[in-house]
Structures are given as structure tokens and as C-alpha cells.
Design a protein around this motif. Structure first.
Motif, PDB file in Angstrom:
ATOM      1  N   VAL A   1     -10.087   6.377  -4.083  1.00 50.24           N
ATOM      2  CA  VAL A   1     -10.744   6.694  -2.813  1.00 50.24           C
ATOM      3  C   VAL A   1     -11.522   8.081  -2.762  1.00 50.24           C
ATOM      4  CG1 VAL A   1     -10.170   7.786  -0.349  1.00 50.24           C
ATOM      5  CG2 VAL A   1      -8.669   5.548  -1.524  1.00 50.24           C
ATOM      6  N   MET A   2     -11.242   8.965  -3.570  1.00 50.56           N
ATOM      7  CA  MET A   2     -11.982  10.218  -3.552  1.00 50.56           C
ATOM      8  C   MET A   2     -13.278  10.138  -4.317  1.00 50.56           C
ATOM      9  SD  MET A   2     -10.075  13.165  -2.689  1.00 50.56           S
ATOM     10  CE  MET A   2     -11.053  14.293  -3.817  1.00 50.56           C
TER      11      MET A   2
ATOM     12  N   HIS B   1      -9.300  -0.131  -1.561  1.00 52.29           N
ATOM     13  CA  HIS B   1      -8.974  -0.698  -0.288  1.00 52.29           C
ATOM     14  C   HIS B   1      -7.521  -0.264   0.263  1.00 52.29           C
ATOM     15  CE1 HIS B   1     -12.450  -3.243  -0.705  1.00 52.29           C
ATOM     16  NE2 HIS B   1     -12.518  -3.223   0.683  1.00 52.29           N
ATOM     17  N   ARG B   2      -6.375  -0.482  -0.627  1.00 52.10           N
ATOM     18  CA  ARG B   2      -5.086   0.247  -0.340  1.00 52.10           C
ATOM     19  C   ARG B   2      -5.331   1.295   0.096  1.00 52.10           C
ATOM     20  NH1 ARG B   2      -1.851  -3.087  -4.429  1.00 52.10           N
ATOM     21  NH2 ARG B   2      -2.014  -5.297  -3.543  1.00 52.10           N
TER      22      ARG B   2
ATOM     23  N   LEU C   1      -2.591   8.656   8.834  1.00 49.85           N
ATOM     24  CA  LEU C   1      -3.330   9.704   9.868  1.00 49.85           C
ATOM     25  C   LEU C   1      -3.424   9.290  11.234  1.00 49.85           C
ATOM     26  CD1 LEU C   1      -6.533  10.557   7.469  1.00 49.85           C
ATOM     27  CD2 LEU C   1      -4.576  11.981   7.980  1.00 49.85           C
TER      28      LEU C   1
ATOM     29  N   HIS D   1     -15.716   7.844  -2.068  1.00 53.28           N
ATOM     30  CA  HIS D   1     -15.953   8.413  -0.789  1.00 53.28           C
ATOM     31  C   HIS D   1     -16.511   9.815  -0.576  1.00 53.28           C
ATOM     32  CE1 HIS D   1     -15.349   4.278   1.364  1.00 53.28           C
ATOM     33  NE2 HIS D   1     -14.345   4.447   0.881  1.00 53.28           N
TER      34      HIS D   1
ATOM     35  N   ILE E   1      -4.319  12.458   2.143  1.00 51.79           N
ATOM     36  CA  ILE E   1      -4.718  12.194   0.929  1.00 51.79           C
ATOM     37  C   ILE E   1      -3.570  12.717  -0.355  1.00 51.79           C
ATOM     38  CG2 ILE E   1      -6.428  12.887  -1.023  1.00 51.79           C
ATOM     39  CD1 ILE E   1      -8.627  13.155   1.155  1.00 51.79           C
TER      40      ILE E   1
ATOM     41  N   LEU F   1      -7.417   3.385   1.117  1.00 54.91           N
ATOM     42  CA  LEU F   1      -7.913   3.555   2.292  1.00 54.91           C
ATOM     43  C   LEU F   1      -7.024   3.123   3.616  1.00 54.91           C
ATOM     44  CD1 LEU F   1     -11.756   2.835   2.196  1.00 54.91           C
ATOM     45  CD2 LEU F   1     -10.757   5.072   2.767  1.00 54.91           C
TER      46      LEU F   1
ATOM     47  N   SER G   1     -11.412  -1.826  -7.064  1.00 56.07           N
ATOM     48  CA  SER G   1     -11.621  -2.400  -5.569  1.00 56.07           C
ATOM     49  C   SER G   1     -10.597  -2.142  -4.832  1.00 56.07           C
ATOM     50  CB  SER G   1     -12.189  -3.745  -5.504  1.00 56.07           C
ATOM     51  OG  SER G   1     -13.425  -3.590  -6.148  1.00 56.07           O
ATOM     52  N   VAL G   2      -9.306  -3.012  -5.425  1.00 54.55           N
ATOM     53  CA  VAL G   2      -8.066  -2.850  -4.800  1.00 54.55           C
ATOM     54  C   VAL G   2      -7.470  -1.617  -4.500  1.00 54.55           C
ATOM     55  CG1 VAL G   2      -5.711  -3.519  -5.174  1.00 54.55           C
ATOM     56  CG2 VAL G   2      -7.316  -5.341  -5.977  1.00 54.55           C
TER      57      VAL G   2
ATOM     58  N   LEU H   1      -4.135   5.497   3.903  1.00 54.16           N
ATOM     59  CA  LEU H   1      -4.548   6.693   4.610  1.00 54.16           C
ATOM     60  C   LEU H   1      -4.917   6.587   6.126  1.00 54.16           C
ATOM     61  CD1 LEU H   1      -5.379   9.591   3.618  1.00 54.16           C
ATOM     62  CD2 LEU H   1      -7.821   8.769   3.102  1.00 54.16           C
ATOM     63  N   LYS H   2      -5.315   5.777   6.348  1.00 54.21           N
ATOM     64  CA  LYS H   2      -5.475   5.149   7.798  1.00 54.21           C
ATOM     65  C   LYS H   2      -3.964   5.115   8.683  1.00 54.21           C
ATOM     66  CE  LYS H   2     -10.004   3.100   7.888  1.00 54.21           C
ATOM     67  NZ  LYS H   2     -10.506   2.060   7.269  1.00 54.21           N
TER      68      LYS H   2
END
Lengths: 367, 163
Positions: free
Chosen positions: B123-124, B152-153, B162, B127, B112, B155, B148-149, B158-159
Motif C-alpha cells: 500500500v505504501m 487491494h487487501r 479507519l 500510494h 497502517i 486498502l 495487486s492482491v 485499512l478502510k
């Protein structure tokens, strides 16, 4: 991804209590100010002279403060001439711009401020209170905010952030379109007032005893809204084109995840706009109705096109097309809102009826 | 204490954890985050006491907090967190005992940490703080679409980080 666990990151009970106690002390040391006598705040030229600072100040009017949810507060609804207007402009609006974080938020804040000045011009017009001096000040203030919007859009373009440039331009466009109709109608009323000396007395209540019209400035404005609208639209289209031209690697995948959200937004927006239109259709005049229907149709077509682009996996283009559809729906909602608001007041305040409307339409076509 | 003041302190009870997290994930120093949290609330009260109309208190306090964080970063340019992050340095306080977390969570936090501010916030807020897109848009001063953008971006990035 264990986001819930992040919620465990927090202050301990003791730490929370400690801060709360500090707050309590602070709050008691800084009580909300008492109402000051009205005459100390009101001035003739309300937009420029008052320097009210956010820090503790000697003369401030107390406002009704409500937490959360939407309500009207006295200052936010005020107009030049009202006691609370200086607070609206110098306190509320300064706070909003100060707290706009990031370049895009700042640009959007300027769009909102420009729109507020248009609303004020309209509201004063329908009350027959738009005198020449205030009109000039409001127009100048509008121009200032509009220039700032354009400067910020230009900065985005220089940094090649075409998405932000297009988004801000689109927001401004929606605003301007919603007010363009209203301002045109009001200008038409001004022209008709001057042109027709045989208006029944109940339509021109502000005539002086000697028969001269005192109402010249009532509806008139020198705002070049139509011009600005054209310019802004051109800027938006240019930015969208540039945005579409760039295709960095792997970019389409990024937009793929977003595009479904945007499609949902577009469908919701169209649904709301259509509902609003049907609900109030009977109150709208033929010309305006036709305009709204055309916009709704275009918004619907935009969704169809957007879906096709999604199928073709042209995600970037789909996002642009769907955003256009959303903006069209927003325009319809905003335009109907202004129309109903202003139209109702004009009719009430100036006793207009359908025959007068027809006369005005003939003399000064609204298109 | 009048009603308004009581309401304000009630709001503190509800929002202080979220604001603390917001600050912590920008400065990664518990003591500093504590100070910033308190300052965010006192500054908000200053505005209210001066007569500003506050429509959405939550969004307002978030914005005040973010402004204070930006001021803090500016004052500490020498030890700039952005600079540290770019070097891959983990800007948690030396102690590491100020926030007790599992090793896995620490990895998430590091991820993050590497996001750009606006993505991280989005994101924080979505979620961790379970804020609606509408409320996030109000707090950030941009349209819901943009939020929204960003979510999504954020997350997606972040994926990726990670993996």
C-alpha cells in the motif's frame, strides 16, 4: 485517505545532507575493486569450490554496472567455463536469494535459479560445449534448486497457504514447459547424431579424425524435465483445489475487488502472447506451432470462463481460472522465446537445414 | 570521484526520502529510521563495490533496507514491535515530537501500523511512493498478481480499521 500527506514524513534537509556526507566518505573508503588477472579466478570445477564472500574480498572481477532499466551485464550472461561465471553464481545469485524477503519470494527465487541452470545447459549444448563433467554439475544444481522449490511448496501446504503453493507451483510449471520443448529437441539431435553415421560432415563438425563421434555429450542431458513437469502440474492442481475448497466468511467480497485486476492481467497477457506468436509464426515448425495455438486457445477460453464466473459472483473460482489463463499465455511467450533463441543458434552452429529436421522428427518424434 | 560513485550519490538524493519512510513505518523511531536509511545505502554500496550486478537499484535498496529492519526486529525481541502492536500499544517514540503530524494523519499512521508487513509495504509503495506494480513486484520478489492482491487487501483492511 490522505496518503499524500504521509509524504511529508521525511528527513530534514540537514539530516539528509549529513547522511549524504557520511555516504560520500564511505564510498571513497570502499572503491570498486580492480580487475584481477583472469587465471586467479578460473577453475576447472566452477560451481562448487569458489567461496566468494560479499564483504571486501581480494579477487573480484569488475562488472559493468548500470542503474535502473534492463541491460545485460557480463556476468549474468556467462556460462560455466567463462571467467565471470563464479561471480554469477556465488555473488549475484547469493545476493538475490539473500534479499528475497518472505517465503513466497524465496520460493520464486529458487524457481528462477533452477531455470538458470536449464538455460545454461541449453546454451552450452548449442555451442557444442557441454562436456560430461559440467553437464553433471549443472544437472545436479538444477535438481537441488528443484528440490528446494518442492520443499517450499510443501511448507506452504502444511501451513495451509494453498494460494502461495499454487502460485509457486504455477511459476515453476511455466518455466519447465518453456524449456521442455527445447531440451527435447536437443535430445533428439543427440539421438540422431548417434543413430545416423552418414550425416554430412558439416552437420557433425566435432568428429575426431578417426571418425568417432566426440559429440555424445553435446546435446544429451539426463534431466527428467517431463517427469518433474507432471509432478509440478499435479501439485499445482491439488493446491488450487484445496484453495477453492476453503471458503472463509466474507471471503468472496475480498476477491471481488481483486478479480477485475486479474481479468485485465489475463487479457493483456493473452494479447502479448498472441502478438508474439503471429510475429514469429513463420519461423516455427508445424508441431510447435500447433502446440502454441492450442495453448493460446485454452488461454482465451480461460478468460471466457473467468468472466462467466465473475457474473455468477464465484470470485475465488474466477481468480483461479484467470490465473491459469495468465500462466498459459506466459508459457507461450517463454516457449517461443526459448525456441527462437536456441533454434537459431543450433542452425547457425551446426549448419542444420529443414531436411535434417525432417529426418530427426521421423526418428525421434518430439511428442 | 568517478562516474559510478556520482551516480550512486545521485540515486541517494532521489531515493532517500522513500527509503526513510519505508524504515520509519516499520520501526516508528525517527533516529532508528535515520540509521537504517544510512545503513541501507552503505550496505548497497558494499555489494556494488564487491562486484554484484544491480539491475534495478531502487528495488535493490528497498530489499536491503527491509533485511536490515528484520535484523533490527530480531535483535530487539524483548521490546518487539509486533508484540506491542498486538496489545494495541502505539509504538511511536515517547517524545511524539520527532514526527510532527496532524491528529488525522496520526490515525492513518496507526491504521497502517496495524497492517501485516507485506500489505503495508504494498500500500505504501503504491500510494505514497507512487511506485508501479511492476517495480513493487521487483522490490518484493513476488509476481505482479500477488502485489495487486496485497494492495487491494491492504486498502480494504485499512478502510475497515479507519472506520
Amino acid at each position: 485517505m490522505n496518503f499524500p500527506e504521509i509524504k511529508n514524513i521525511r528527513l530534514s534537509k540537514e539530516e539528509k545532507e549529513q547522511i549524504k556526507n557520511n555516504l560520500r566518505v564511505f564510498v571513497e573508503k570502499h572503491p570498486v575493486r580492480n580487475p584481477a588477472p583472469a587465471r586467479l579466478v578460473w577453475q576447472r570445477s566452477l560451481l562448487t569450490n569458489l567461496k566468494i564472500n560479499i564483504k571486501p574480498m581480494p579477487l573480484v572481477i569488475i562488472l559493468a554496472l548500470v542503474f535502473g532499466g534492463s541491460t545485460t551485464w557480463a556476468a549474468e550472461q556467462s556460462l560455466p567455463g567463462d571467467v565471470l561465471y563464479p561471480v554469477k553464481v556465488n555473488v549475484n545469485e547469493r545476493v538475490v536469494t539473500a534479499l528475497a524477503i518472505g517465503e513466497e519470494a524465496k520460493a520464486n527465487a529458487e524457481v528462477k535459479l533452477a531455470e538458470k541452470r536449464l538455460v545454461e545447459i541449453e546454451e552450452l549444448s548449442v555451442r557444442g560445449q557441454l562436456d560430461a563433467e559440467v553437464k553433471e554439475e549443472l544437472e545436479a544444481a538444477f535438481e537441488e534448486h528443484a528440490s528446494k522449490v518442492e520443499d517450499r511448496i510443501q511448507k506452504f501446504e502444511e501451513k495451509e497457504n494453498f494460494k502461495a503453493a499454487a502460485d509457486v507451483a504455477a511459476n515453476f510449471e511455466v518455466s519447465l514447459r518453456a524449456h521442455e520443448d527445447v531440451l527435447k529437441r536437443l535430445a533428439a539431435l543427440a539421438a540422431s547424431d548417434n543413430a545416423d553415421t552418414q550425416m554430412p560432415s558439416d552437420v557433425a563438425p566435432n568428429r575426431r579424425a578417426d571418425g568417432d563421434a566426440v559429440i555424445d555429450a553435446k546435446f544429451e542431458h539426463s534431466l527428467k524435465v517431463a517427469d518433474r513437469l507432471k509432478t509440478t502440474e499435479a501439485i499445482r492442481i491439488k493446491a488450487e483445489t484445496k484453495f477453492l475448497e476453503r471458503k472463509p466468511e466474507g471471503d468472496d467480497e475480498k476477491h471481488a475487488s481483486v478479480v477485475r485486476e486479474v481479468l485485465k492481467d489475463a487479457e493483456n497477457a493473452l494479447e502479448r502472447a498472441t502478438k508474439q506468436y503471429r510475429e514469429h509464426q513463420a519461423k516455427l515448425d508445424a508441431d510447435f506451432s500447433a502446440k502454441m495455438e492450442a495453448s493460446l486457445k485454452a488461454a482465451g477460453e480461460g478468460i471466457v470462463q473467468g468472466k462467466a464466473k465473475i457474473q455468477a459472483e464465484a470470485y475465488r473460482e474466477a481468480v483461479v481460472t484467470l490465473n491459469r489463463s495468465i500462466n498459459l499465455s506466459k508459457e507461450v511467450l517463454a516457449s517461443i522465446d526459448r525456441y527462437l533463441n536456441v533454434d537459431a543458434k543450433v542452425r547457425t552452429n551446426f549448419n542444420l537445414d529443414k531436411t535434417i529436421d525432417k529426418r530427426i522428427d521421423k526418428m525421434v518424434p518430439l511428442r | 570521484m568517478n562516474n559510478l560513485e556520482k551516480e550512486f550519490l545521485k540515486a541517494y538524493d532521489k531515493l532517500s526520502d522513500a527509503i526513510f519512510r519505508h524504515c520509519y513505518f516499520r520501526v516508528f523511531d525517527k533516529e532508528k529510521a535515520k540509521d537504517l536509511t544510512q545503513d541501507a545505502f552503505t550496505k548497497t554500496w558494499e555489494y556494488i563495490a564487491a562486484g554484484a550486478a544491480v539491475d534495478n537499484l531502487k528495488a535493490f535498496i528497498y530489499r536491503v533496507a527491509t533485511n536490515l529492519i528484520i535484523d533490527h526486529h530480531r535483535k530487539h525481541k524483548d521490546i518487539s514491535l509486533e508484540g506491542l502492536r498486538e496489545d494495541g500499544f502505539e509504538p511511536m517514540s515517547q517524545d511524539h515530537r520527532d514526527i510532527v503530524v496532524s491528529a488525522e494523519l496520526r490515525k492513518v499512521i496507526e491504521g497502517i501500523n496495524k497492517l501485516d508487513d507485506e500489505y503495508r509495504d504494498a500500500v505504501m509503495m503504491r500510494h505514497v511512493e507512487d511506485m508501479s506494480v511492476k517495480d513493487i513486484a521487483k522490490a518484493a520478489g513476488v509476481s505482479e498478481n500477488v502485489v495487486s492482491v496485497r494492495i487491494h487487501r491492504g486498502l480494504a483492511k485499512l478502510k475497515e480499521l479507519l472506520k
